[in-house]
Design a protein around this motif. Structure first.
Motif, short mmCIF file in Angstrom:
data_model
loop_
_atom_site.label_atom_id
_atom_site.label_comp_id
_atom_site.label_asym_id
_atom_site.label_seq_id
_atom_site.Cartn_x
_atom_site.Cartn_y
_atom_site.Cartn_z
N ARG A 23 0.84 -1.21 0.00
CA ARG A 23 0.00 0.00 0.00
C ARG A 23 0.87 1.26 0.00
O ARG A 23 0.59 2.21 -0.71
CB ARG A 23 -0.92 -0.02 1.21
CG ARG A 23 -1.92 1.11 1.23
CD ARG A 23 -2.78 1.01 2.50
NE ARG A 23 -3.70 2.09 2.54
CZ ARG A 23 -4.96 2.04 2.12
NH1 ARG A 23 -5.43 0.92 1.63
NH2 ARG A 23 -5.74 3.09 2.20
N ASN A 24 1.94 1.25 0.79
CA ASN A 24 2.82 2.41 0.87
C ASN A 24 3.56 2.67 -0.43
O ASN A 24 3.96 3.81 -0.69
CB ASN A 24 3.83 2.24 2.02
CG ASN A 24 3.16 2.36 3.37
OD1 ASN A 24 2.11 2.97 3.52
ND2 ASN A 24 3.78 1.75 4.36
N HIS A 25 3.74 1.64 -1.23
CA HIS A 25 4.46 1.80 -2.49
C HIS A 25 3.56 2.09 -3.68
O HIS A 25 4.05 2.30 -4.79
CB HIS A 25 5.33 0.56 -2.76
CG HIS A 25 6.56 0.55 -1.94
ND1 HIS A 25 6.62 -0.09 -0.72
CD2 HIS A 25 7.77 1.11 -2.13
CE1 HIS A 25 7.82 0.08 -0.21
NE2 HIS A 25 8.54 0.81 -1.04
N LEU A 26 2.24 2.11 -3.47
CA LEU A 26 1.34 2.44 -4.56
C LEU A 26 1.46 3.92 -4.90
O LEU A 26 1.56 4.77 -4.02
CB LEU A 26 -0.11 2.16 -4.17
CG LEU A 26 -0.59 0.72 -4.20
CD1 LEU A 26 -2.04 0.65 -3.75
CD2 LEU A 26 -0.45 0.13 -5.58
N ASP A 27 1.41 4.22 -6.18
CA ASP A 27 1.37 5.60 -6.64
C ASP A 27 0.08 6.26 -6.14
O ASP A 27 -0.97 5.60 -6.07
CB ASP A 27 1.42 5.61 -8.16
CG ASP A 27 1.39 7.00 -8.73
OD1 ASP A 27 2.34 7.76 -8.45
OD2 ASP A 27 0.43 7.31 -9.46
N LYS A 28 0.14 7.54 -5.80
CA LYS A 28 -1.05 8.24 -5.30
C LYS A 28 -2.21 8.15 -6.27
O LYS A 28 -3.37 8.14 -5.86
CB LYS A 28 -0.72 9.71 -5.02
CG LYS A 28 0.07 9.93 -3.76
CD LYS A 28 0.47 11.37 -3.58
CE LYS A 28 -0.73 12.21 -3.20
NZ LYS A 28 -0.38 13.57 -2.80
N GLY A 29 -1.91 8.06 -7.55
CA GLY A 29 -2.95 7.98 -8.56
C GLY A 29 -3.72 6.68 -8.55
O GLY A 29 -4.72 6.54 -9.26
N LYS A 30 -3.31 5.72 -7.75
CA LYS A 30 -3.99 4.43 -7.65
C LYS A 30 -5.03 4.40 -6.55
O LYS A 30 -5.56 3.35 -6.21
CB LYS A 30 -2.97 3.31 -7.39
CG LYS A 30 -1.95 3.15 -8.47
CD LYS A 30 -2.55 2.43 -9.64
CE LYS A 30 -1.47 2.14 -10.67
NZ LYS A 30 -1.94 1.32 -11.74
N PHE A 31 -5.31 5.56 -5.94
CA PHE A 31 -6.29 5.66 -4.87
C PHE A 31 -7.45 6.53 -5.31
O PHE A 31 -7.27 7.51 -6.03
CB PHE A 31 -5.66 6.31 -3.62
CG PHE A 31 -4.64 5.45 -2.93
CD1 PHE A 31 -5.01 4.61 -1.90
CD2 PHE A 31 -3.32 5.49 -3.32
CE1 PHE A 31 -4.07 3.81 -1.27
CE2 PHE A 31 -2.36 4.71 -2.69
CZ PHE A 31 -2.74 3.87 -1.66
N ALA A 32 -8.66 6.20 -4.85
CA ALA A 32 -9.82 7.04 -5.12
C ALA A 32 -9.62 8.41 -4.48
O ALA A 32 -10.00 9.44 -5.06
CB ALA A 32 -11.10 6.39 -4.60
N PHE A 33 -9.05 8.43 -3.30
CA PHE A 33 -8.75 9.67 -2.59
C PHE A 33 -7.23 9.77 -2.45
O PHE A 33 -6.65 9.40 -1.42
CB PHE A 33 -9.42 9.67 -1.20
CG PHE A 33 -10.92 9.64 -1.26
CD1 PHE A 33 -11.64 10.81 -1.39
CD2 PHE A 33 -11.60 8.44 -1.20
CE1 PHE A 33 -13.03 10.78 -1.46
CE2 PHE A 33 -12.98 8.40 -1.26
CZ PHE A 33 -13.70 9.57 -1.39
N GLU A 71 -5.35 11.61 0.60
CA GLU A 71 -5.45 10.88 1.86
C GLU A 71 -4.94 9.45 1.75
O GLU A 71 -4.86 8.74 2.75
CB GLU A 71 -6.92 10.84 2.33
CG GLU A 71 -7.51 12.18 2.64
CD GLU A 71 -7.95 12.96 1.40
OE1 GLU A 71 -7.96 12.40 0.28
OE2 GLU A 71 -8.29 14.14 1.55
N ARG A 72 -4.66 9.02 0.50
CA ARG A 72 -4.24 7.64 0.22
C ARG A 72 -5.27 6.64 0.75
O ARG A 72 -4.94 5.63 1.37
CB ARG A 72 -2.85 7.35 0.76
CG ARG A 72 -1.78 8.24 0.10
CD ARG A 72 -0.38 7.91 0.54
NE ARG A 72 0.05 6.58 0.17
CZ ARG A 72 0.55 6.23 -1.03
NH1 ARG A 72 0.65 7.12 -1.97
NH2 ARG A 72 0.93 4.99 -1.25
N LYS A 73 -6.54 6.94 0.46
CA LYS A 73 -7.64 6.08 0.90
C LYS A 73 -8.30 5.43 -0.30
O LYS A 73 -8.43 6.03 -1.35
CB LYS A 73 -8.68 6.90 1.67
CG LYS A 73 -8.18 7.41 2.99
CD LYS A 73 -9.26 8.18 3.73
CE LYS A 73 -8.75 8.71 5.05
NZ LYS A 73 -9.77 9.50 5.73
#
Length: 78
Positions: free
Chosen positions: A9-19, A22-24
């Motif tokens: 989860r920490n290594h996911l690009d921010k663009g892979k989150f709905a939010f 907030e990285r949610k």
């Protein structure tokens, strides 16, 4: 749902989150997209503008073959 480890989860690009700010609600696969929809109204500390942007990301995740019948997030659960 497929689980992401804290490290994954920490290594996911921010663009892979709905939010992304907030990285949610990661949107990595169909299971995550369905979960993001189910939990959408439970996300705290976000503005309506952030919800609008998140909904666009969720709708764009149709590449995972998830049927999204709601036109916008305000229709969830109605």
């Amino acid at each position: 749902m497929s689980k992401l480890s804290a490290d994954e989860r920490n290594h996911l690009d921010k663009g892979k989150f709905a939010f992304p700010k907030e990285r949610k609600e990661p949107l990595e696969n169909a299971s995550h997209v369905r979960n993001a929809i189910a939990r959408f109204n439970q996300v705290k500390g976000v503005s309506d503008a952030e919800r609008d942007a998140a909904w666009k990301l969720i709708k764009a995740a149709k590449k995972f073959d998830v049927e999204v019948s709601e036109a916008n997030w305000r229709e969830i659960g109605k």
